[in-house]
Motif scaffolding. Sequence first.
Motif, PDB file in Angstrom:
ATOM      1  N   ASP A 152       0.799  -1.228   0.000  1.00 52.41           N
ATOM      2  CA  ASP A 152       0.000   0.000   0.000  1.00 52.41           C
ATOM      3  C   ASP A 152       0.828   1.273   0.000  1.00 52.41           C
ATOM      4  O   ASP A 152       0.287   2.369   0.193  1.00 52.41           O
ATOM      5  CB  ASP A 152      -0.924   0.010   1.229  1.00 52.41           C
ATOM      6  N   ARG A 153       2.138   1.171  -0.237  1.00 51.63           N
ATOM      7  CA  ARG A 153       2.951   2.384  -0.179  1.00 51.63           C
ATOM      8  C   ARG A 153       4.320   2.137  -0.822  1.00 51.63           C
ATOM      9  O   ARG A 153       4.751   0.999  -1.016  1.00 51.63           O
ATOM     10  CB  ARG A 153       3.140   2.849   1.264  1.00 51.63           C
ATOM     11  N   GLU A 155       7.856   2.652   0.272  1.00 55.07           N
ATOM     12  CA  GLU A 155       8.452   2.840   1.589  1.00 55.07           C
ATOM     13  C   GLU A 155       9.961   3.062   1.473  1.00 55.07           C
ATOM     14  O   GLU A 155      10.676   2.275   0.863  1.00 55.07           O
ATOM     15  CB  GLU A 155       8.183   1.619   2.449  1.00 55.07           C
ATOM     16  N   THR A 210       8.583   8.436   2.717  1.00 49.75           N
ATOM     17  CA  THR A 210       7.559   7.448   2.387  1.00 49.75           C
ATOM     18  C   THR A 210       6.234   8.125   2.080  1.00 49.75           C
ATOM     19  O   THR A 210       5.596   7.849   1.052  1.00 49.75           O
ATOM     20  CB  THR A 210       7.386   6.449   3.544  1.00 49.75           C
ATOM     21  N   ASP A 211       5.811   9.027   2.949  1.00 58.67           N
ATOM     22  CA  ASP A 211       4.531   9.732   2.736  1.00 58.67           C
ATOM     23  C   ASP A 211       4.585  10.610   1.491  1.00 58.67           C
ATOM     24  O   ASP A 211       3.621  10.663   0.711  1.00 58.67           O
ATOM     25  CB  ASP A 211       4.187  10.575   3.956  1.00 58.67           C
ATOM     26  N   THR A 228       4.549   8.288  -1.678  1.00 59.40           N
ATOM     27  CA  THR A 228       3.295   7.530  -1.747  1.00 59.40           C
ATOM     28  C   THR A 228       2.137   8.449  -2.119  1.00 59.40           C
ATOM     29  O   THR A 228       1.286   8.099  -2.958  1.00 59.40           O
ATOM     30  CB  THR A 228       3.013   6.838  -0.405  1.00 59.40           C
ATOM     31  N   GLU A 229       2.083   9.617  -1.525  1.00 61.54           N
ATOM     32  CA  GLU A 229       1.021  10.570  -1.846  1.00 61.54           C
ATOM     33  C   GLU A 229       1.136  11.077  -3.281  1.00 61.54           C
ATOM     34  O   GLU A 229       0.123  11.278  -3.965  1.00 61.54           O
ATOM     35  CB  GLU A 229       1.065  11.738  -0.856  1.00 61.54           C
ATOM     36  N   ALA A 239      -0.213   8.365  -5.450  1.00 55.83           N
ATOM     37  CA  ALA A 239      -1.681   8.325  -5.331  1.00 55.83           C
ATOM     38  C   ALA A 239      -2.313   9.441  -6.138  1.00 55.83           C
ATOM     39  O   ALA A 239      -3.385   9.261  -6.736  1.00 55.83           O
ATOM     40  CB  ALA A 239      -2.080   8.400  -3.867  1.00 55.83           C
ATOM     41  N   PHE A 243      -1.816   0.321  -6.083  1.00 52.90           N
ATOM     42  CA  PHE A 243      -0.959  -0.643  -5.384  1.00 52.90           C
ATOM     43  C   PHE A 243      -1.615  -2.022  -5.398  1.00 52.90           C
ATOM     44  O   PHE A 243      -2.844  -2.129  -5.474  1.00 52.90           O
ATOM     45  CB  PHE A 243      -0.721  -0.181  -3.943  1.00 52.90           C
TER      46      PHE A 243
END
Length: 423
Positions: free
Chosen positions: A155-156, A158, A172-173, A176-177, A180, A186
């Motif tokens: 889901d990310r 990392e 990571t954020d 990942t964002e 998205a 994912f």
Amino acid sequence: MTSRLLSWLCLAFLTVVLAAILLPAIYAMAFAPRVAPTHLFYSAVKQDFVYREHRGNHDFTYATASGEHFDRKAFEMSLPFIYYKNMELWGLLPIEIDGQSFDMQAIRDARQVFELKAREVADRHPSVPVHALLDSDPGKAGLSFPEDVFRMKPDRMEFLDVDENRVDPALTDRFTEALAAERFAFPARLVAGKQTILKPFDEGVFLVDAEGAVFHVKRVGDDPVIVRTPIPTDLGIRSIKVQENRQRIYLGLVLTVDNRLFLLQSDGYGLVELPSSGYDADRMDYKLLLNPVHPTAVFGDGGTVTAVALNEDLLPIAAYSRAVPGTTGMIHARISKLLFPVTLSLGTGNSGYLGWTVSGPAPLAFLGNLLAVGVVLLFGRRRRIAPQQMIPQLALAAIAGLYGVLAIALLPGPGPATGATGG
């Protein structure tokens, strides 16, 4: 079955296995000539396919597909875009082909080579699922490895700080964002990039998401630069080989599950399909030579090599396939098939995975096994042992041939009645 017979069978089996590994390898080192692969190209000078063929013992053939034979120097002169350094040394540059003149610099500027080996296909080699994402704009000469790596989780995306061996939540954020925001689904199916600083610049990595969409991910400082490419989601991508080069025209090669191969363009992520009829990515290496005139695609395995000449739009204009001369017809190879029913060898073959390969048996091996049975019978007769007392030994010779004879000679017999047959 007595315990002594069972023990004998186990020891005989181990002896046969070891013999199947060692004896063919020793025989090959002693008697097998080394045969180089056939080199097949399209010559813009001769307007024909030319090849260099090796039959062992320094026996090389240089010829065209139409049957003209020549020496090594003439072969290299027919391929000025490959042997341009020798052409310069011989004073043969610049050379004029199809009304165009090419000197060494012009050839260097136009020439590119893209290659995908069978062992490089994404699902055919071992891989550690952590990747380095280099800074594509480091603000200095040369690239350097970052102090972190990333891995694709369900889901990310990392990031891990390699100095402290812990997750970097901020990076990571951030990535990942950003993924998205571009509608990345994912988990990722594929991560592709060239994990080295020995390249002229960095193009980041390509990610294939769960729906088949392809994303180009780069890093500038600690900021993500992400592009959802227009590559069709139903293309069925199996592997991507990223290959940064100074021309910046193509980003690398894209392989699909149905063995189609494409050049990935830098401009707009367009795909240029390459000739792939007869190509099998699981067992063949593919090389694309982008020459100034008549680029050529070459692919093949140990049995056949195929070359396809292309025009400036990379469309096929001619093709030629040729069987690769091996050693199977040579006398040492025929003797090997007679002596060794099977061979066991440890290697990587067409993948990056180390594993055992079993070869054989050839039809001649059955004759060899009969000879092995005859040797065992003769051996027993000289020691005055009746054939009915040698059933285990005869069965072993019939199945394992020379390996069985070696086991019988080295091991004590399986029972009192046949003990005399031991070594």
